[in-house]
Design an enzyme around this catalytic site. Sequence first.
Site, PDB file in Angstrom:
ATOM      1  N   ARG A  16       6.999  -0.170 -11.268  1.00 10.39           N
ATOM      2  CA  ARG A  16       6.515   1.033 -10.556  1.00 10.39           C
ATOM      3  C   ARG A  16       4.990   1.047 -10.682  1.00 10.39           C
ATOM      4  O   ARG A  16       4.449   0.849 -11.766  1.00 10.39           O
ATOM      5  CB  ARG A  16       7.089   2.309 -11.165  1.00 10.39           C
ATOM      6  CG  ARG A  16       6.346   3.541 -10.644  1.00 10.39           C
ATOM      7  CD  ARG A  16       7.039   4.833 -10.948  1.00 10.39           C
ATOM      8  NE  ARG A  16       8.253   4.980 -10.178  1.00 10.39           N
ATOM      9  CZ  ARG A  16       8.929   6.122 -10.082  1.00 10.39           C
ATOM     10  NH1 ARG A  16       8.505   7.207 -10.704  1.00 10.39           N
ATOM     11  NH2 ARG A  16      10.027   6.192  -9.360  1.00 10.39           N
ATOM     12  N   LYS A  35      -7.321  -1.288 -21.547  1.00 13.61           N
ATOM     13  CA  LYS A  35      -8.453  -2.050 -22.093  1.00 13.61           C
ATOM     14  C   LYS A  35      -9.096  -2.915 -21.023  1.00 13.61           C
ATOM     15  O   LYS A  35      -9.874  -3.817 -21.317  1.00 13.61           O
ATOM     16  CB  LYS A  35      -7.966  -2.946 -23.246  1.00 13.61           C
ATOM     17  CG  LYS A  35      -7.366  -2.190 -24.409  1.00 13.61           C
ATOM     18  CD  LYS A  35      -6.959  -3.175 -25.512  1.00 13.61           C
ATOM     19  CE  LYS A  35      -6.137  -2.480 -26.581  1.00 13.61           C
ATOM     20  NZ  LYS A  35      -5.492  -3.454 -27.466  1.00 13.61           N
ATOM     21  N   ARG A  59      13.674   9.982 -14.142  1.00 13.64           N
ATOM     22  CA  ARG A  59      14.977   9.473 -13.730  1.00 13.64           C
ATOM     23  C   ARG A  59      14.997   7.956 -13.562  1.00 13.64           C
ATOM     24  O   ARG A  59      15.877   7.270 -14.064  1.00 13.64           O
ATOM     25  CB  ARG A  59      15.390  10.076 -12.382  1.00 13.64           C
ATOM     26  CG  ARG A  59      16.145  11.346 -12.437  1.00 13.64           C
ATOM     27  CD  ARG A  59      15.992  12.057 -11.112  1.00 13.64           C
ATOM     28  NE  ARG A  59      14.576  12.356 -10.922  1.00 13.64           N
ATOM     29  CZ  ARG A  59      13.996  13.448 -11.395  1.00 13.64           C
ATOM     30  NH1 ARG A  59      14.703  14.355 -12.007  1.00 13.64           N
ATOM     31  NH2 ARG A  59      12.704  13.650 -11.245  1.00 13.64           N
ATOM     32  N   THR A  60      14.021   7.433 -12.817  1.00 11.64           N
ATOM     33  CA  THR A  60      14.107   6.028 -12.416  1.00 11.64           C
ATOM     34  C   THR A  60      14.039   5.093 -13.628  1.00 11.64           C
ATOM     35  O   THR A  60      14.834   4.172 -13.762  1.00 11.64           O
ATOM     36  CB  THR A  60      12.992   5.695 -11.399  1.00 11.64           C
ATOM     37  OG1 THR A  60      13.076   6.631 -10.332  1.00 11.64           O
ATOM     38  CG2 THR A  60      13.136   4.286 -10.852  1.00 11.64           C
ATOM     39  N   HIS A  82      10.467   3.097  -1.999  1.00 12.22           N
ATOM     40  CA  HIS A  82      11.222   3.317  -3.239  1.00 12.22           C
ATOM     41  C   HIS A  82      12.666   2.917  -2.904  1.00 12.22           C
ATOM     42  O   HIS A  82      13.553   3.755  -2.766  1.00 12.22           O
ATOM     43  CB  HIS A  82      11.127   4.798  -3.617  1.00 12.22           C
ATOM     44  CG  HIS A  82      11.610   5.129  -4.996  1.00 12.22           C
ATOM     45  ND1 HIS A  82      12.295   4.236  -5.800  1.00 12.22           N
ATOM     46  CD2 HIS A  82      11.507   6.273  -5.725  1.00 12.22           C
ATOM     47  CE1 HIS A  82      12.588   4.824  -6.944  1.00 12.22           C
ATOM     48  NE2 HIS A  82      12.118   6.048  -6.927  1.00 12.22           N
TER      49      HIS A  82
HETATM   50  N1  ASP Z   1      10.953  10.618  -7.744  1.00  8.79           N
HETATM   51  C1  ASP Z   1      10.561  10.272  -6.395  1.00  8.79           C
HETATM   52  C2  ASP Z   1       9.461   9.226  -6.410  1.00  8.79           C
HETATM   53  O1  ASP Z   1       9.170   8.661  -7.440  1.00  8.79           O
HETATM   54  C3  ASP Z   1      10.215  11.455  -5.571  1.00  8.79           C
HETATM   55  C4  ASP Z   1       9.060  12.287  -6.030  1.00  8.79           C
HETATM   56  O2  ASP Z   1       8.356  11.948  -6.980  1.00  8.79           O
HETATM   57  O3  ASP Z   1       8.865  13.331  -5.402  1.00  8.79           O
HETATM   58  O4  ASP Z   1       8.911   8.951  -5.367  1.00  8.79           O
END
Ligand code: ASP
Length: 316
Positions: free
Chosen positions: A108, A86, A58-59, A136
Amino acid sequence: MALLVKHMLGLEQVEREDIETILDTAASLQEISYRPVKKVPTLRGKTQVNLFFEPSTRTRTSFEIAGKRLSADVVNFTASASSLSKGETLADTARNLWAMRPDILVVRHSAAGAPHLLAKLLDTPIINAGDGAHEHPTQALLDMFTVREKKRKLSGLKVVIAGDIAHSRVARSNIYGFSKMGAEVWVVGPPTLIPPGIERMGARVSYRLEEAIPDADVIMMLRIQLERGAGSLFPSLREYAIRFGLNPARMRLCKPDVLVMHPGPINRGVEISPEVADGPYSVILDQVEAGVAVRMALLYLLCAGAEHEDTDQGRT
Ligand code: ASP
């Protein structure tokens, strides 16, 4: 319009005023996603690099769509396809990417603090898209946006966050965010999944859903983060589902206008039953929709802030 912060690293450092600006801006940008041509020229000529060192569905997609709806040039970088495999360090990868003059970086990483390190090293706005079990912030912003759209307010609401609180960056960002906006936040889970001292962040603790949910306005269910070692902290997923799963029987204890949320990915039949995830109280897909608008707002506001800074320093 600009924010007080130059980066979006976490909601711990963000003032209520900035949260309001982001939510208001997201509300005004949301209609772009309903136009036949879903694009405005706001970030034309800007380069957005999405650096994802941890898996994401999603993100990453949401940030990419948000950037493209604002006409930014969006570049996606995933760890497995990069020089990290590498032996290059995060700092070297980041310096090399920065030499290509991106205007904004979305990061991320599995290590808490990785986006903060990049913010120190690089002269470009950084958005934290999840750093380990730390924060987050964009998830919490989209959660607050969803609740505000449905309830027309955040202040005075009771928000229950249930599940693997110990390993959840979503829980941490939401505790900071909702508390700053005047909501009362409860966390619920087995004692082994509730970190000691969480009350200092502003949350109340309960070990029983039945105690916390009857007067809740919002119930946010979280997945067990098996990849962060949570599996050894309770007897079995079956027992966990029986004691802490949100199912139709527990929903009967709740207020008729309660909102059920989940950041995804859902483990159906563990923390939430399919009937509840797909049922009338669920706003899970509204959250996903809100994610695009909130991320558009942040990209826009942080890029605008960086432009003001450049202008102030006589560099444009
Ligand atoms: N998508 C959220 C996160 O990246 C929650 C999860 O992974 O449970 O933290």
